[in-house]
Scaffold this motif. Structure first.
Motif, PDB file in Angstrom:
ATOM      1  N   ILE A   1       0.846  -1.199   0.000  1.00  0.00           N
ATOM      2  CA  ILE A   1       0.000   0.000   0.000  1.00  0.00           C
ATOM      3  C   ILE A   1       0.882   1.250   0.000  1.00  0.00           C
ATOM      4  O   ILE A   1       1.739   1.427   0.872  1.00  0.00           O
ATOM      5  N   THR A   2       0.692   2.118  -0.980  1.00  0.00           N
ATOM      6  CA  THR A   2       1.418   3.392  -1.011  1.00  0.00           C
ATOM      7  C   THR A   2       0.481   4.593  -0.862  1.00  0.00           C
ATOM      8  O   THR A   2       0.902   5.641  -0.378  1.00  0.00           O
ATOM      9  N   ARG A   3      -0.777   4.440  -1.248  1.00  0.00           N
ATOM     10  CA  ARG A   3      -1.721   5.549  -1.156  1.00  0.00           C
ATOM     11  C   ARG A   3      -1.896   5.991   0.295  1.00  0.00           C
ATOM     12  O   ARG A   3      -2.262   5.193   1.160  1.00  0.00           O
ATOM     13  N   ASP A   4      -1.616   7.254   0.583  1.00  0.00           N
ATOM     14  CA  ASP A   4      -1.731   7.851   1.915  1.00  0.00           C
ATOM     15  C   ASP A   4      -0.788   7.240   2.941  1.00  0.00           C
ATOM     16  O   ASP A   4      -0.909   7.521   4.138  1.00  0.00           O
ATOM     17  N   ASN A   5       0.156   6.422   2.500  1.00  0.00           N
ATOM     18  CA  ASN A   5       1.116   5.809   3.419  1.00  0.00           C
ATOM     19  C   ASN A   5       2.173   6.851   3.802  1.00  0.00           C
ATOM     20  O   ASN A   5       2.906   7.341   2.948  1.00  0.00           O
ATOM     21  N   PRO A   6       2.284   7.221   5.082  1.00  0.00           N
ATOM     22  CA  PRO A   6       3.215   8.288   5.476  1.00  0.00           C
ATOM     23  C   PRO A   6       4.677   7.944   5.198  1.00  0.00           C
ATOM     24  O   PRO A   6       5.491   8.840   4.963  1.00  0.00           O
ATOM     25  N   PHE A   7       5.027   6.659   5.216  1.00  0.00           N
ATOM     26  CA  PHE A   7       6.409   6.258   4.955  1.00  0.00           C
ATOM     27  C   PHE A   7       6.734   6.382   3.463  1.00  0.00           C
ATOM     28  O   PHE A   7       7.823   6.839   3.098  1.00  0.00           O
ATOM     29  N   HIS A   8       5.800   5.977   2.619  1.00  0.00           N
ATOM     30  CA  HIS A   8       6.002   6.149   1.181  1.00  0.00           C
ATOM     31  C   HIS A   8       6.100   7.632   0.819  1.00  0.00           C
ATOM     32  O   HIS A   8       7.000   8.042   0.075  1.00  0.00           O
ATOM     33  N   MET A   9       5.217   8.431   1.374  1.00  0.00           N
ATOM     34  CA  MET A   9       5.213   9.859   1.046  1.00  0.00           C
ATOM     35  C   MET A   9       6.489  10.536   1.542  1.00  0.00           C
ATOM     36  O   MET A   9       7.056  11.404   0.859  1.00  0.00           O
ATOM     37  N   ALA A  10       6.963  10.144   2.722  1.00  0.00           N
ATOM     38  CA  ALA A  10       8.209  10.713   3.235  1.00  0.00           C
ATOM     39  C   ALA A  10       9.382  10.331   2.340  1.00  0.00           C
ATOM     40  O   ALA A  10      10.285  11.143   2.086  1.00  0.00           O
ATOM     41  N   GLY A  11       9.388   9.102   1.844  1.00  0.00           N
ATOM     42  CA  GLY A  11      10.455   8.669   0.959  1.00  0.00           C
ATOM     43  C   GLY A  11      10.470   9.435  -0.349  1.00  0.00           C
ATOM     44  O   GLY A  11      11.542   9.824  -0.846  1.00  0.00           O
ATOM     45  N   MET A  12       9.284   9.664  -0.917  1.00  0.00           N
ATOM     46  CA  MET A  12       9.210  10.428  -2.163  1.00  0.00           C
ATOM     47  C   MET A  12       9.672  11.866  -1.942  1.00  0.00           C
ATOM     48  O   MET A  12      10.350  12.458  -2.789  1.00  0.00           O
ATOM     49  N   GLN A  13       9.306  12.432  -0.801  1.00  0.00           N
ATOM     50  CA  GLN A  13       9.740  13.797  -0.496  1.00  0.00           C
ATOM     51  C   GLN A  13      11.248  13.853  -0.284  1.00  0.00           C
ATOM     52  O   GLN A  13      11.912  14.824  -0.679  1.00  0.00           O
ATOM     53  N   ALA A  14      11.811  12.798   0.320  1.00  0.00           N
ATOM     54  CA  ALA A  14      13.249  12.759   0.566  1.00  0.00           C
ATOM     55  C   ALA A  14      14.043  12.793  -0.733  1.00  0.00           C
ATOM     56  O   ALA A  14      15.136  13.366  -0.782  1.00  0.00           O
ATOM     57  N   LEU A  15      13.506  12.183  -1.796  1.00  0.00           N
ATOM     58  CA  LEU A  15      14.165  12.248  -3.096  1.00  0.00           C
ATOM     59  C   LEU A  15      14.345  13.699  -3.546  1.00  0.00           C
ATOM     60  O   LEU A  15      15.385  14.067  -4.091  1.00  0.00           O
ATOM     61  N   GLN A  16      13.314  14.492  -3.307  1.00  0.00           N
ATOM     62  CA  GLN A  16      13.364  15.893  -3.718  1.00  0.00           C
ATOM     63  C   GLN A  16      14.261  16.717  -2.809  1.00  0.00           C
ATOM     64  O   GLN A  16      15.054  17.545  -3.276  1.00  0.00           O
ATOM     65  N   VAL A  17      14.156  16.494  -1.511  1.00  0.00           N
ATOM     66  CA  VAL A  17      14.914  17.299  -0.556  1.00  0.00           C
ATOM     67  C   VAL A  17      16.410  16.989  -0.641  1.00  0.00           C
ATOM     68  O   VAL A  17      17.249  17.906  -0.667  1.00  0.00           O
ATOM     69  N   ALA A  18      16.765  15.712  -0.683  1.00  0.00           N
ATOM     70  CA  ALA A  18      18.178  15.324  -0.715  1.00  0.00           C
ATOM     71  C   ALA A  18      18.764  15.461  -2.110  1.00  0.00           C
ATOM     72  O   ALA A  18      19.967  15.642  -2.260  1.00  0.00           O
ATOM     73  N   GLY A  19      17.903  15.356  -3.121  1.00  0.00           N
ATOM     74  CA  GLY A  19      18.378  15.393  -4.493  1.00  0.00           C
ATOM     75  C   GLY A  19      18.808  14.019  -4.961  1.00  0.00           C
ATOM     76  O   GLY A  19      19.524  13.303  -4.254  1.00  0.00           O
ATOM     77  N   CYS A  20      18.369  13.647  -6.145  1.00  0.00           N
ATOM     78  CA  CYS A  20      18.770  12.375  -6.737  1.00  0.00           C
ATOM     79  C   CYS A  20      18.655  12.526  -8.252  1.00  0.00           C
ATOM     80  O   CYS A  20      17.628  13.000  -8.755  1.00  0.00           O
ATOM     81  N   ASP A  21      19.692  12.116  -8.963  1.00  0.00           N
ATOM     82  CA  ASP A  21      19.758  12.397 -10.394  1.00  0.00           C
ATOM     83  C   ASP A  21      19.295  11.252 -11.285  1.00  0.00           C
ATOM     84  O   ASP A  21      18.803  11.492 -12.395  1.00  0.00           O
ATOM     85  N   PHE A  22      19.463  10.018 -10.825  1.00  0.00           N
ATOM     86  CA  PHE A  22      19.100   8.881 -11.680  1.00  0.00           C
ATOM     87  C   PHE A  22      18.842   7.668 -10.796  1.00  0.00           C
ATOM     88  O   PHE A  22      19.511   7.481  -9.765  1.00  0.00           O
TER      89      PHE A  22
END
Length: 428
Positions: free
Chosen positions: A213-234
């Motif tokens: 389950i990813t919909r509304d999952n706080p751990f999934h959402m935090a992980g997706m946000q971490a990609l943006q905050v920390a930066g990831c190129d590929f």
């Protein structure tokens, strides 16, 4: 009807009356092994998702950090050398300017000799290799926040790199919904400060925190946000067969590759049911997937979305390794029931690595009885954990049916953790 259920290294034959299976036993499609791993890599690189381009990411950079998941060491020997050579060739980088940072867990940490045992010696001598230690806060630096107030503290080798790449398998998970892609950053290379804030009792209690389950999952959402905050190129997301072989890659923009690979896994493992079940028969998936109680929780969590309130799960599991890594035995036995577990840990400032695993089981036991057939763990321990042991699997099914009545709905998922059942939307 006779079905054979995976049980440790063997199978458990079950004599099933034809009239109790709700249409059939549900078996997901199996991912097939790629004919050529090198060809699979080439095909993925030629069709990346999103706008990220591998050549553009690595070309002209001073140094590159590649984050590698520690979950599938078989990828170290077969895939890692190919990707590293591509980085050198395309980016025209010296090997000393390439760092490979391996993810690690705070509750089931890899030992110090992990890299020496699993990574080819030619790679160890050529590149800078680091096994992340989430307990060593001095190795990490804060790069921002996820959510409203969770500090995102990641390994310095990643934060200071000129370009950042992630690679690892995508697999269903009881907390994040799926591991892989974005989870290589969070929780893969963050420190204990971030983990303590994210893996709170309140977050784990969220009903969206479940297997697949990813919909509304706080751990999934935090992980997706971490990609943006920390930066990831590929990102490279590997889809693996049940026996650990590579099936295919999805690569490109890290966020889009994460979601595309998750969608593919759902399509392969998914089954849609028309109505919820009173009883579901399932398994731990056989060895090596049912060796301990913490692994069995994957199968239990997988079928929760199709269960009626107060439904019964009847399952088999070898459990030859008991509860699993320490301190799970203490957590499970001290918990005893959802109410007692909440009393012990719900309002406590004490935070024990792995606590969220036990908490997830007790979240399931709030609404469902779980009957377990296993010769690998004592009946007394199962009772004390809040599970119901049985020495006769067929009898357990019959007793469950009597409890739910003659018109009860029942089905079977023999593949256990390799199943992602869902209910069809009303009217479809």
């Amino acid at each position: 009807m006779n079905i054979r259920l995976p049980y440790g290294s063997t199978e458990l034959p079950v004599d099933v009356p034809d009239n109790w299976i709700n249409g059939r036993c549900y078996r997901p499609f199996q991912l097939e092994k790629a004919p050529s791993e090198e060809q699979a890599l080439e095909e993925a690189l030629s069709s990346p998702v999103g706008s990220a381009n591998f050549r553009e990411v690595v070309r002209g950079k001073k140094n590159i950090c590649l984050v590698m998941s520690s979950l599938c060491p078989q990828l170290f020997k077969r895939v890692l050398p190919s990707i590293l050579s591509r980085i050198e060739e395309v980016g025209r980088l010296e090997a000393e300017n390439i760092t490979v940072l391996f993810t690690n867990s705070i509750w089931m940490p890899k030992s110090e000799d992990f890299l020496a045992r699993t990574v080819p010696s030619a790679l160890l001598s050529r590149y800078r290799m680091i096994l992340h230690n989430p307990s060593n806060t001095n190795d990490c630096v804060e790069v921002g926040k996820v959510g409203d107030e969770i500090p995102l503290r990641i390994h310095k080798a990643y934060a200071e790199a000129d370009a950042r790449i992630i690679i690892g398998p995508v697999l269903p998970d009881i907390i994040e919904g799926f591991v892989g892609g974005r989870s290589l950053i969070l929780p893969g290379i963050v420190d204990e400060t971030t983990l303590r804030a994210l893996y709170s009792y309140e977050n784990v209690t969220n009903p969206a925190v479940s297997y697949g389950i990813t919909r509304d999952n706080p751990f999934h959402m935090a992980g997706m946000q971490a990609l943006q905050v920390a930066g990831c190129d590929f990102g490279f997301c590997a889809l693996m067969t049940r026996d650990g072989n590579l099936s295919s890659y999805v690569c490109g923009d890290p966020g889009q590759a994460t979601m595309a690979s998750i969608d593919q896994m759902r399509e392969k493992l998914g089954s849609a049911l028309k109505e919820p079940m009173d009883i579901v028969v399932t398994t731990g998936g056989g060895a090596p997937f049912d060796g301990s109680l913490y692994q069995l929780i994957n199968s239990l969590s997988a079928v929760v979305p199709i269960m009626k309130e107060n439904g019964t799960i009847v399952c088999t599991a070898g459990l030859e390794n008991g509860f699993g890594p320490a301190p799970l035995r203490e957590l499970f036995l001290k918990g005893q029931s959802p109410t007692q577990f909440a009393a012990h840990y719900g309002n406590s400032d004490e935070w024990i690595p792995g606590q969220w695993i036990a908490q997830h089981l007790y979240n399931i036991l709030k609404n469902h009885e779980v009957i377990v057939y296993s010769q690998g763990i004592s009946e007394a321990d199962l009772w004390q954990t809040g599970l119901t042991p049985t020495s006769d699997f067929n009898e357990a099914i019959e007793v469950a049916m009597q409890g739910h009545g003659q018109r009860c709905k029942i089905c079977a998922f023999p593949e256990g953790p390799f199943s992602l059942p869902v209910l069809k939307p009303a009217g479809k």
